[in-house]
Scaffold this motif. Structure first.
Motif, PDB file in Angstrom:
ATOM      1  N   CYS A  95     -70.662 -85.036   4.999  1.00 54.82           N
ATOM      2  CA  CYS A  95     -70.654 -84.650   3.589  1.00 54.82           C
ATOM      3  C   CYS A  95     -70.511 -85.901   2.731  1.00 54.82           C
ATOM      4  CB  CYS A  95     -69.492 -83.692   3.362  1.00 54.82           C
ATOM      5  SG  CYS A  95     -69.073 -83.417   1.658  1.00 54.82           S
ATOM      6  N   SER A  96     -71.281 -85.980   1.666  1.00 55.82           N
ATOM      7  CA  SER A  96     -71.234 -87.159   0.809  1.00 55.82           C
ATOM      8  C   SER A  96     -70.410 -86.920  -0.452  1.00 55.82           C
ATOM      9  CB  SER A  96     -72.659 -87.559   0.420  1.00 55.82           C
ATOM     10  OG  SER A  96     -73.284 -86.469  -0.227  1.00 55.82           O
ATOM     11  N   CYS A 139     -73.334 -81.155  -1.847  1.00 54.48           N
ATOM     12  CA  CYS A 139     -74.362 -81.589  -0.892  1.00 54.48           C
ATOM     13  C   CYS A 139     -74.600 -80.536   0.186  1.00 54.48           C
ATOM     14  CB  CYS A 139     -74.002 -82.939  -0.264  1.00 54.48           C
ATOM     15  SG  CYS A 139     -72.849 -82.825   1.108  1.00 54.48           S
ATOM     16  N   GLY A 140     -73.605 -79.682   0.397  1.00 54.35           N
ATOM     17  CA  GLY A 140     -73.789 -78.560   1.313  1.00 54.35           C
ATOM     18  C   GLY A 140     -73.215 -78.752   2.703  1.00 54.35           C
ATOM     19  N   TYR A 141     -72.681 -79.962   3.008  1.00 54.40           N
ATOM     20  CA  TYR A 141     -72.333 -80.213   4.405  1.00 54.40           C
ATOM     21  C   TYR A 141     -70.850 -80.428   4.662  1.00 54.40           C
ATOM     22  CZ  TYR A 141     -77.316 -80.269   4.976  1.00 54.40           C
ATOM     23  OH  TYR A 141     -78.623 -79.890   4.973  1.00 54.40           O
ATOM     24  N   GLN A 142     -69.992 -80.062   3.715  1.00 51.87           N
ATOM     25  CA  GLN A 142     -68.565 -80.193   3.976  1.00 51.87           C
ATOM     26  C   GLN A 142     -68.191 -79.307   5.163  1.00 51.87           C
ATOM     27  OE1 GLN A 142     -65.872 -77.770   2.271  1.00 51.87           O
ATOM     28  NE2 GLN A 142     -64.104 -79.110   2.469  1.00 51.87           N
TER      29      GLN A 142
HETATM   30 ZN   LIG Z   1     -70.712 -82.414   0.333  1.00 50.88          ZN
END
Ligand SMILES: [Zn+2]
Length: 486
Positions: A356-357, A346-349
Motif C-alpha cells: 500500500c502506498s 490505492c486499494g492495497y492496505q
Molecule cells: Zn493504500
C-alpha cells in the motif's frame, strides 16, 4: 355548457383526485387551461385539438376554458390529455355528460387520437379503485393495472373509440406470473469468500446493511449481486408497493409485479436527487427504485459527502420525505444496503501480495469520508480479500448455494417470528452481556452501533434456532465490526 371528468395527478406514489371541468361558451375562439398546470399539461391544448379533429369529432369554434380543481394542487404530466378531451366532448354534447359520473380517466393523446400510457398508471388504478370508480385508460396498460384486484378497467386504443359509448369493463385478473428466485449470480458460482457469504445470509435473515471492504477485483460486486436471491419472496402488498414506485418513475413495473426484487447500483457520481429523489416534478431516486430489494453502492467513499449523508434519513425511516413548495412528497425506501469500498485510496492496505502506498493519515481520512453516523448504520462490515488463484483454477465447488442459503434465511425468519417476543437485551445470557460490554467499551462503540450490534446478534441466534442470545452469537456479531478499528 359545462362538464366534469374525474382524473388524478401524481404526488409521491399516490394519484391525488383532480376534477377536469370544461366550460364551452359563445365568444371569440379560445382554449385556456387554468388550475396550476405545468408545461406538459398546457401543451395538452395542441394535442387535444388535433386528436379530436383527426378522430372525427368537432372541436368547438368557441370559448373553451378548462379548470383543473382543486386549484392549489400542482398538476403535471401528459395524463390530463384524455380527461380534458373527454370533458370538452361532454361539454359540447358529443358525449353524454353523465358518462363520467363514476369513471376516472387518464392517458396521453397522440395527434392521431391514439391513447397512450403515462407514468404512474398503476397509481391511477389504485386511486380509482379506492374511490370505487372505474378507470378509463390506454389499452396498452391493461395488463399492468390488472394487478390491482377488483379494479374495473375500461381500456381504449383511441379517443375515436368512445364515440359509441365507453368500452366495456374488464375486471381482472390473471395472477401475476410465478414469482421466485431469479438471482443473476448464484452463491455456488462464487469461489471462496465463505465469511462474506455467511454475512450475506445474516444480512438477508435480519434485514441488515452490509459493508464489504477489499482491494479491487476481490469479488465485492459479485457478492452484492448474489444478495437479491437470498431474500424471501415478496408478499403481494410488497410487490404492489415496489411496482408503484417503478410505475410513477415511468419504468416498466411488470418485473416487480412478478415478484422480482430490484437491484440498483448507481454510480458514485450520482446526485442527491438521483439517489434519494427530487427534481421538478419530483421523481423517486435510486433508493426508492430499490425499494424491497438491494441498493448497491460501490466505491462508497467516492460518493459526495452530502450525497452520502442524504441516505441517513431514508435508511432509518424506510421512506424518503421531500418537502416541496407544493407540499410533502413521500416515496418508500426499504432497502438492503450493500456498500463496497477499497480499504484505502490505492486499494492495497492489508493486501498480502501488493504494498500500500498510502500513509496512515491518508487511510484515516479515506475511511472518515463515510462519517460515523452512516458507518454505524452498516450493521456488518467485513474484509473481502482476493482469493487464492488455485481456488479459481481448480474450480473447487463452493459448498454454498443460493437455494440452500435462502432456505436457511427463511427458517431463521420463521424462528424469529415464532419465538417469544422478548426484547433482545432481555434475551442476552450473562456471559453474552459481559462480552458485549467489553467489546463495546474496547471499540468505543456509539449507542447506535451497540443497538445495531445487538440486532445482528439476535439474527445470528435466530439462525441457530436459539431463543437466548449466547456469548458466541455476540462474539460473531462483534467480529463483523472489526474492520472499523484496525
Ligand atoms: Zn493504500
Amino acid at each position: 355548457m359545462q362538464a366534469t371528468v374525474p382524473t388524478g395527478t401524481l404526488v409521491g406514489v399516490d394519484a391525488v383526485p383532480v376534477e377536469v371541468q370544461a366550460d364551452v361558451s359563445a365568444g371569440l375562439p379560445l382554449f385556456g387551461i387554468v388550475g396550476l398546470a405545468d408545461a406538459a399539461v398546457m401543451e395538452a391544448r395542441d394535442r387535444v385539438r388535433a386528436a379530436l379533429r383527426s378522430s372525427g369529432y368537432d372541436f368547438p369554434n368557441a370559448r373553451v376554458i378548462v379548470n383543473l380543481a382543486p386549484a392549489p394542487l400542482r398538476k403535471h404530466g401528459t395524463g390530463f390529455d384524455l380527461p380534458i378531451a373527454l370533458a370538452v366532448l361532454c361539454a359540447t354534447g358529443q358525449l353524454p355528460t353523465e358518462t363520467f359520473s363514476n369513471v376516472s380517466a387518464v392517458g396521453e393523446l397522440g395527434l392521431d387520437g391514439s391513447v397512450r400510457s403515462v407514468p404512474g398508471m398503476l397509481a391511477h388504478a389504485v386511486a380509482a379503485n379506492g374511490r370505487g370508480m372505474d378507470l378509463l385508460g390506454p389499452a396498452a396498460a391493461a395488463d399492468v393495472v390488472g394487478a390491482v384486484p377488483e379494479l374495473r378497467y375500461r381500456p381504449v386504443d383511441s379517443i375515436g373509440a368512445v364515440r359509441a359509448g365507453l368500452p366495456g369493463r374488464r375486471s381482472h385478473t390473471s395472477d401475476a406470473p410465478a414469482a421466485d428466485v431469479q438471482a443473476d449470480v448464484d452463491l455456488a458460482d462464487i469461489a471462496g469468500h465463505e465469511t462474506a457469504k455467511r454475512c450475506l445470509e445474516i444480512a438477508a435473515a435480519g434485514g441488515h446493511n452490509l459493508l464489504l471492504v477489499g482491494p479491487p477485483g476481490s469479488g465485492k460486486t459479485m457478492l452484492a449481486r448474489a444478495m437479491c436471491g437470498l431474500l424471501p419472496p415478496l408478499t403481494p402488498n410488497e410487490r404492489l408497493e415496489a411496482a408503484l414506485v417503478q410505475s410513477v418513475a415511468g419504468r416498466d413495473p411488470r418485473a416487480s409485479l412478478a415478484g422480482v426484487r430490484p437491484f440498483r447500483a448507481p454510480h458514485h457520481s450520482c446526485s442527491i436527487a438521483g439517489l434519494v429523489g427530487g427534481g421538478t416534478p419530483p421523481l423517486p431516486g435510486e433508493i426508492s427504485l430499490a425499494h424491497t430489494g438491494v441498493l448497491f453502492l460501490d466505491e462508497f467513499p467516492e460518493f459526495g459527502p452530502a450525497t452520502l449523508q442524504s441516505l441517513r434519513q431514508p435508511l432509518e425511516e424506510g421512506a424518503v420525505t421531500l418537502v416541496r413548495a407544493c407540499g410533502v412528497v413521500r416515496y418508500p425506501s426499504r432497502v438492503t444496503l450493500v456498500a463496497a469500498m477499497n480499504p484505502c485510496r490505492c486499494g492495497y492496505q492489508g493486501d498480502p501480495a501488493r504494498s500500500c502506498s498510502c500513509s496512515s493519515p491518508m487511510i484515516a481520512q479515506y475511511k472518515a469520508r463515510i462519517g460515523g453516523p452512516l458507518y454505524d448504520r452498516m450493521d456488518l462490515s467485513i474484509r473481502v480479500d482476493r482469493i487464492d488463484p488455485s481456488l479459481l483454477i481448480d474450480e473447487i465447488a463452493s459448498p454454498s448455494s443460493t437455494e440452500a442459503a435462502r432456505a436457511r434465511v427463511l427458517a431463521a425468519r420463521e424462528f424469529g417470528r415464532s419465538r417469544p417476543p422478548v426484547g433482545v437485551r432481555a434475551s442476552l445470557t450473562r456471559s453474552a452481556r459481559h462480552l458485549l460490554e467489553a467489546g463495546a467499551r474496547g471499540a468505543s462503540l456509539s449507542g447506535r452501533a451497540v443497538t445495531r450490534l445487538l440486532g445482528v446478534a439476535r439474527t445470528i441466534a435466530d439462525m441457530s434456532a436459539s431463543a437466548r442470545v449466547e456469548e458466541e452469537h455476540v462474539g460473531e456479531a462483534l467480529g463483523y465490526r472489526a474492520w472499523e478499528y484496525q
